[in-house]
Design a protein around this motif. Structure first.
Motif, PDB file in Angstrom:
ATOM      1  N   SER A 147      41.177  40.824  39.375  1.00  0.00           N
ATOM      2  CA  SER A 147      41.309  39.406  39.707  1.00  0.00           C
ATOM      3  C   SER A 147      40.406  39.081  40.883  1.00  0.00           C
ATOM      4  O   SER A 147      40.171  39.946  41.745  1.00  0.00           O
ATOM      5  CB  SER A 147      42.750  39.060  40.091  1.00  0.00           C
ATOM      6  OG  SER A 147      43.643  39.339  39.053  1.00  0.00           O
ATOM      7  N   ALA A 168      39.795  35.604  43.473  1.00  0.00           N
ATOM      8  CA  ALA A 168      40.106  34.230  43.813  1.00  0.00           C
ATOM      9  C   ALA A 168      39.122  33.712  44.849  1.00  0.00           C
ATOM     10  O   ALA A 168      38.854  34.391  45.845  1.00  0.00           O
ATOM     11  CB  ALA A 168      41.524  34.125  44.344  1.00  0.00           C
ATOM     12  N   THR A 179      40.074  31.093  40.093  1.00  0.00           N
ATOM     13  CA  THR A 179      40.275  32.533  39.927  1.00  0.00           C
ATOM     14  C   THR A 179      39.684  33.005  38.607  1.00  0.00           C
ATOM     15  O   THR A 179      39.776  32.303  37.598  1.00  0.00           O
ATOM     16  CB  THR A 179      41.773  32.872  39.980  1.00  0.00           C
ATOM     17  OG1 THR A 179      42.295  32.488  41.248  1.00  0.00           O
ATOM     18  CG2 THR A 179      42.008  34.359  39.785  1.00  0.00           C
TER      19      THR A 179
END
Length: 118
Positions: free
Chosen positions: A20, A22, A76
């Motif tokens: 991930s 962001a 994201t």
């Protein structure tokens, strides 16, 4: 603007991981967001990119195994990696082209290590 990546780790061959990343800060829009990787002794290479209108691009060796997706509301990007191979071992870097009030700029996140080993 900052990019905060997470999700790397050690996984056995054939396993899965999800990365991930962001983006935060004074962002008007995130034009492109994606992942590059760099293995020891090799140049950094593109893994996957996703545009803000849904277009995606993948490096040939990850097609069918990796899936990139975005949550535009959260700025994201995710990289779902499946059927991992030892040759996927690398430091993975988040990358983004971001539109701000003063123009569009490229940013890199800190790397996250992905190790595929039994």
């Amino acid at each position: 603007v900052q990019l905060q990546a997470s999700g790397g780790g050690l996984v056995q061959p054939g396993g899965s991981l999800r990365l991930s990343c962001a983006a935060s800060g004074n962002i008007l829009s995130v034009i492109l967001m994606g992942w590059y990787r760099q293995a020891p002794g090799k140049q950094r290479e593109l893994v996957a990119l996703a545009s803000n209108v849904g277009n995606t691009k993948y490096e040939d060796s990850v097609k069918g195994r990796f899936t990139i997706s975005r949550d535009n509301a959260k700025n994201t990007v995710y990289l779902q990696m499946s059927s991992l191979k030892p040759e996927d071992t690398a430091v993975y870097f988040c990358n983004a082209f971001i539109r701000e009030k003063t123009g569009a700029y490229e940013y890199w996140g800190q790397g996250t290590q992905v190790t595929v080993s039994s």
